[in-house]
Design an enzyme around this catalytic site. Structure first.
Site, PDB file in Angstrom:
ATOM      1  N   ASP A 283      53.801  52.125  48.491  1.00 61.31           N
ATOM      2  CA  ASP A 283      53.002  50.929  48.788  1.00 61.31           C
ATOM      3  C   ASP A 283      52.240  51.087  50.097  1.00 61.31           C
ATOM      4  O   ASP A 283      52.147  50.146  50.887  1.00 61.31           O
ATOM      5  CB  ASP A 283      53.902  49.690  48.840  1.00 61.31           C
ATOM      6  CG  ASP A 283      53.094  48.387  48.800  1.00 61.31           C
ATOM      7  OD1 ASP A 283      51.974  48.396  48.237  1.00 61.31           O
ATOM      8  OD2 ASP A 283      53.572  47.369  49.327  1.00 61.31           O
TER       9      ASP A 283
ATOM     10  N   LEU B 107      59.299  36.757  55.995  1.00 60.83           N
ATOM     11  CA  LEU B 107      58.503  36.260  57.111  1.00 60.83           C
ATOM     12  C   LEU B 107      58.842  37.091  58.340  1.00 60.83           C
ATOM     13  O   LEU B 107      60.003  37.397  58.598  1.00 60.83           O
ATOM     14  CB  LEU B 107      58.829  34.786  57.357  1.00 60.83           C
ATOM     15  CG  LEU B 107      58.217  34.108  58.574  1.00 60.83           C
ATOM     16  CD1 LEU B 107      56.703  34.048  58.453  1.00 60.83           C
ATOM     17  CD2 LEU B 107      58.791  32.693  58.727  1.00 60.83           C
TER      18      LEU B 107
END
EC number: 2.7.11.24
Length: 368
Positions: A141, A33
């Site tokens: 990525d 987060l």
């Protein structure tokens, strides 16, 4: 022990040092987060990423260690930089980096980008990749949400959790599907820095078109969409497929012709089309490199060979092949954090997070 403050963000405990205030949620991913905050020592806005349960499995421990090692060593204007790291009493790890206002995904969903912004963003991505690739590192990525941008259009690549040293036998199904290079889908091995160029080509195409170029629903559909534009892979590419099942599948597909890029794309800029075509070569061996792409005429307004640095040395990530227990990864992580703060492991005193002076930290609460 350093003073920690608890906050609940989306029902998740954020346990940070009192150095940081005004937490606001920014985003949530599979591994952590992210919140914005104010650094009271510098009065600067920062991003704080909580790595949830970093020591829950050896795989996640290695992933977190890998990202920390990269962020510690990569210092480049177009790569996100690490300003602080600490471990909370509950043994969660927090990375603190500079805060940029938005990311490329949000920009692309908000409005079409004008040519000068597309050029400048692409230039900065490739400038960062030139540096990373020169160190023998593959990001693996790249996608618009991993490309951060501030109000001055300064761009930084983030999220190196999946990054790896370039390895001719590199394996794994890694990048987000839309931006995944065909050699990953076809072989799962023998790929290198060229996969990042493919991903960047997909991002470039998305900036030009305003939508993803290859929005596959699954890996079979993804490959089918790619061949609709690029045609059937050349025979020499097909012969590099290692999996017999994958080879039979590809050979069973009907032959498809290549579609000219000027028929696929809305833009009539021949330089843009030429560059994106070179980045989206089916054969990674003929795909343009980051250094070559920077010198392409499309990026001439920004290209400066004297201001596109390479890494001073290759990264030594021999640990990547190690199969270690969680406790070993934890010790290695603590060592890296101590090294980041330039503190001897033999000492028991650590700088207080709130300013001058020292306090003793517990085993699970390293901070500055």
């Amino acid at each position: 022990m350093a003073d920690f403050v608890n906050a609940s963000i989306f029902g998740t405990l954020f346990q940070i040092t009192s150095r940081y205030v005004n937490l606001e949620p920014v985003g949530m991913g599979a591994f952590g987060l992210v919140c914005s905050a104010k650094d009271q020592l510098t009065s600067s806005p920062v991003a704080i990423k909580k790595i949830m349960k970093p020591f829950s499995t050896p795989v996640l421990s290695k992933r977190t260690y890998r990202e920390l090692k990269l962020l510690k060593h990569i210092r480049h204007e177009n790569i996100i930089s690490l300003s602080d790291i600490f471990i909370s009493p509950s043994e969660d790890i927090y990375f603190v980096t500079e805060l940029l206002g938005t990311d490329l995904h949000r920009l692309l969903t908000a409005r079409p980008l004008e040519k000068q912004f597309i050029q400048y963003f692409l230039y900065q991505i490739l400038r960062g990749l030139k540096y990373v690739h020169s160190a023998g590192v593959v990001h693996r990525d790249l996608k618009p949400s991993n490309i951060l941008v501030n109000e001055n259009c300064d761009l930084k690549i983030c999220d190196f959790g999946l990054a790896r040293i370039q390895d001719p036998q590199m394996t794994g199904y890694v990048s987000t599907r839309y931006y995944r290079a065909p050699e990953i889908m076809l072989t799962w091995q023998k790929y290198d820095v060229a996969v990042d160029i493919w991903s960047t080509g997909c991002i470039f195409a998305e900036m030009l078109e305003g939508k993803p170029l290859f929005p596959g629903k699954d890996h079979v559909n993804q490959f089918s969409i790619i061949t609709e534009l690029l045609g059937t892979p050349p025979d020499d590419v097909i012969q590099t497929i290692c999996s017999e099942n994958t080879l039979r599948f590809v050979q069973s597909l009907p032959k498809k012709p290549r579609i000219p890029f000027n028929e696929k794309f809305k833009t009539n800029d021949p330089l843009a089309l030429d560059l994106v075509e070179k980045m989206l070569s089916f054969d990674p061996r003929t795909r343009i490199t980051a250094s070559q792409a920077l010198a392409h005429p499309y990026l001439a307004p920004y290209h400066d060979p004297n201001d596109e640095p390479v890494a001073a040395e290759q990264f030594d990530w021999s640990f990547n092949d190690a199969d270690l227990p969680i406790d070993t990864w934890k010790v290695m992580m603590y060592s890296e954090i101590l090294d980041f703060h330039h503190i001897s492991q033999d000492g028991d005193q650590f700088l207080n997070a709130n300013g001058p002076g020292t306090e003793q930290a517990s085993d699970s609460s390293f901070t500055v």
